[in-house]
Scaffold this motif. Structure first.
Motif, PDB file in Angstrom:
ATOM      1  N   LEU A 128      -5.196  -4.162   3.650  1.00  0.00           N
ATOM      2  CA  LEU A 128      -4.212  -4.788   3.055  1.00  0.00           C
ATOM      3  C   LEU A 128      -3.574  -3.823   1.995  1.00  0.00           C
ATOM      4  O   LEU A 128      -4.191  -3.008   1.138  1.00  0.00           O
ATOM      5  N   ILE A 129      -2.307  -3.979   1.907  1.00  0.00           N
ATOM      6  CA  ILE A 129      -1.682  -3.120   0.818  1.00  0.00           C
ATOM      7  C   ILE A 129      -0.707  -4.234   0.076  1.00  0.00           C
ATOM      8  O   ILE A 129       0.033  -4.595   0.342  1.00  0.00           O
ATOM      9  N   GLY A 130      -0.810  -3.845  -1.384  1.00  0.00           N
ATOM     10  CA  GLY A 130       0.062  -4.556  -2.210  1.00  0.00           C
ATOM     11  C   GLY A 130       1.191  -4.006  -2.724  1.00  0.00           C
ATOM     12  O   GLY A 130       0.938  -2.679  -3.253  1.00  0.00           O
ATOM     13  N   ILE A 131       2.659  -4.509  -2.687  1.00  0.00           N
ATOM     14  CA  ILE A 131       3.541  -3.945  -3.105  1.00  0.00           C
ATOM     15  C   ILE A 131       4.349  -4.779  -4.198  1.00  0.00           C
ATOM     16  O   ILE A 131       4.305  -6.130  -4.163  1.00  0.00           O
ATOM     17  N   ASP A 132       5.352  -4.038  -4.883  1.00  0.00           N
ATOM     18  CA  ASP A 132       5.939  -4.806  -6.058  1.00  0.00           C
ATOM     19  C   ASP A 132       7.268  -5.429  -5.270  1.00  0.00           C
ATOM     20  O   ASP A 132       7.977  -4.557  -4.636  1.00  0.00           O
ATOM     21  N   PRO A 133       7.454  -6.678  -5.253  1.00  0.00           N
ATOM     22  CA  PRO A 133       8.558  -7.175  -4.359  1.00  0.00           C
ATOM     23  C   PRO A 133       9.998  -7.201  -5.065  1.00  0.00           C
ATOM     24  O   PRO A 133      10.729  -6.921  -4.464  1.00  0.00           O
ATOM     25  N   ALA A 134       9.829  -6.512  -6.144  1.00  0.00           N
ATOM     26  CA  ALA A 134      11.140  -6.200  -7.124  1.00  0.00           C
ATOM     27  C   ALA A 134      11.677  -4.841  -6.711  1.00  0.00           C
ATOM     28  O   ALA A 134      12.932  -4.427  -6.708  1.00  0.00           O
ATOM     29  N   THR A 135      10.517  -3.923  -6.588  1.00  0.00           N
ATOM     30  CA  THR A 135      11.110  -2.387  -6.181  1.00  0.00           C
ATOM     31  C   THR A 135      10.599  -1.812  -4.646  1.00  0.00           C
ATOM     32  O   THR A 135      11.085  -0.709  -4.373  1.00  0.00           O
ATOM     33  N   GLY A 136       9.476  -2.471  -4.259  1.00  0.00           N
ATOM     34  CA  GLY A 136       8.921  -1.918  -3.072  1.00  0.00           C
ATOM     35  C   GLY A 136       7.917  -0.800  -3.384  1.00  0.00           C
ATOM     36  O   GLY A 136       7.330  -0.448  -2.189  1.00  0.00           O
ATOM     37  N   ASP A 137       7.524  -0.814  -4.447  1.00  0.00           N
ATOM     38  CA  ASP A 137       6.573   0.316  -4.720  1.00  0.00           C
ATOM     39  C   ASP A 137       5.062  -0.249  -4.494  1.00  0.00           C
ATOM     40  O   ASP A 137       4.803  -1.481  -4.810  1.00  0.00           O
ATOM     41  N   ARG A 138       4.207   0.769  -4.016  1.00  0.00           N
ATOM     42  CA  ARG A 138       2.870   0.534  -3.804  1.00  0.00           C
ATOM     43  C   ARG A 138       2.148   0.025  -5.109  1.00  0.00           C
ATOM     44  O   ARG A 138       2.101   1.073  -5.944  1.00  0.00           O
ATOM     45  N   LEU A 139       1.220  -0.936  -4.881  1.00  0.00           N
ATOM     46  CA  LEU A 139       0.648  -1.077  -6.117  1.00  0.00           C
ATOM     47  C   LEU A 139      -0.972  -0.802  -5.996  1.00  0.00           C
ATOM     48  O   LEU A 139      -1.877  -0.319  -6.880  1.00  0.00           O
TER      49      LEU A 139
END
Length: 438
Positions: free
Chosen positions: A308-319
């Motif tokens: 699983l990969i978490g990303i910031d929905p505002a920017t698409g950056d990987r968290l």
């Protein structure tokens, strides 16, 4: 000659021929060792203390129980009530006291009880392929409010209900594939406020509005044209054409307030974010190797065969990235990560979706649906065949769940509420237990 006389006293043993001294039979002091009375007193104190303590009280105490059928539905409300259907009769009970609040009239048994606002939505089991319709019952009095054909769905952030005809499939999320017509329903009267005709099929997505403006409806038709509509009057707020994609019940998704669509790109699969107010594209990132996106609290998660990969929905950056994880689900106010496929077969632990950090490792404990109150999660664990199911409380910050008590044999289908645990028993009973803070 001088004779030395010893000054020390001289004792002469005369024997017992003349009798025993009188003090032998009744001495003037105690001849019992001093430690004997102290020891006897300590033993008595321990005996009386053990007798008064009694058996250890179980943390689970039965509040009340009901007789229900094996397929009768029940639901817990945010107001602290238990809604239970017993052989077609719907009743409401106070979870705190067990007091009966009301009893509704006889009706066809429903396979599921849903609550929205002040209503209980009941959809009976379909017999013979016909449309059983949907009935709305007041959650305060049990009185029938209205009934209509078709299925009724909700939109997060809005009190408006949507009546859908020809429903193709339903998921637990906010995305549904529909056909025919979509009717906006007044929740108080059941009347149709406005209607949208859907030629062919369309994907219906519940979308949050900006600020406190309430939810909106996004319809994506077969030709990829999309319209964003106000739920109060059906007016079109935005429109546009989206990329060709595999639209379905898991695509697009709403995460962190943004609309996320997975679609083919020039080289590989891509994920694009769209503004929920204007439908304008915000960003696009490559997502090769992933096969789905989902909402994980306030962020988005990409699901792949590796983890699983978490990303910031505002920017698409990987968290963050967690190998082996398959999904994150919300239970009450906490989030639980799972491994080994998109099913609740292997809970990893209570997690913080913003960081991907494990807050409590579950290690075989399974979450109980519902809310344990605040940040608590009730979990159960079954041992070897014949062993009783154990119930515990998991709270972020604890090393492991804290054991509450064992459940009676044959207990299952449980739901949690703050301070309460509701389960079915093997004897046809719905049992409500109370538990304190652990």
């Amino acid at each position: 000659m001088d004779v030395d006389v010893a000054s020390a006293p001289i004792f002469i043993d005369l024997g017992y021929e003349r009798g025993e001294p009188p003090t032998y039979g009744s001495p003037g002091y105690s001849t019992m060792p001093r430690w004997v009375p102290v020891s006897m007193l300590a033993v008595l104190v321990l005996l009386f203390a053990g007798a008064s303590a009694g058996p250890v009280k179980s943390p689970l105490s039965t509040v009340f129980q009901l007789s229900v059928g094996p397929s009768d539905g029940y639901a817990l409300t945010e107001r602290g009530s238990l809604l239970a259907q017993s052989y077609g009769q719907l009743s409401s009970y106070d979870l705190r006291t067990g007091r009966l609040s009301w009893v509704a009239g006889e009706s066809t048994p429903s396979y599921r009880l849903r609550t929205v606002g002040n209503l209980v939505l009941m959809r009976p089991l379909a017999i013979g392929g016909g449309d059983p319709g949907t009935t709305a019952v007041s959650i305060n009095t049990g009185a029938n409010r209205w009934a209509r054909t078709g299925n009724v769905v909700t939109v997060p952030g809005s009190t408006t209900l949507l009546g859908v005809s020809g429903l193709r499939s339903v998921t637990t999320g906010n995305v549904r594939r529909v056909t025919g017509t979509v009717d906006a329903i007044d929740p108080y009267t059941g009347a149709t406020l406005w209607t949208v005709v859907v030629p062919g099929t369309a994907v219906l997505v519940g979308v949050p509005g900006p600020g406190d403006e309430g939810g909106r409806m996004l319809l994506i038709r077969d030709d990829q044209t999309a319209t964003l509509q106000d739920l109060s009057d059906g007016s079109v707020l935005a429109a546009g054409k989206l990329p060709q994609a595999d639209y379905g019940t898991d695509n697009p998704v709403v995460a962190g307030g943004e609309i996320l669509l997975r679609h083919p790109g020039a080289v590989s699969a891509e994920l694009s974010a769209y503004d929920p107010a204007t439908l304008k594209q915000i960003w696009t990132i490559p997502v090769a190797g992933t096969f789905a996106a989902e909402s994980c609290g306030d962020i988005a998660c990409l699901i792949s065969a590796h983890g699983l990969i978490g990303i910031d929905p505002a920017t698409g950056d990987r968290l963050w990235s967690r190998p082996g994880w398959s999904t994150i689900e919300q239970e009450g106010r906490v989030f639980v990560a799972y491994a080994g496929g998109q099913s609740a077969d292997n809970p990893v632990g209570v997690v913080d979706p913003d960081t991907g950090a494990i807050q409590v490792r579950l290690n075989g404990w399974r979450p109980v649906p519902g809310s344990g109150g605040e940040d608590a999660l009730l979990v159960t664990r079954t041992g070897a065949a014949g062993a009783r199911t154990m119930v515990a409380v998991a709270r972020p910050g604890d090393m492991q769940p804290r054991l509450l008590a064992p459940l009676p044999a044959g207990t299952g289908d449980c739901q949690a509420a703050p301070g309460r645990l509701v389960c079915r028993s093997m004897y046809g009973q719905l049992v409500i237990w109370a538990y304190g803070k652990v």
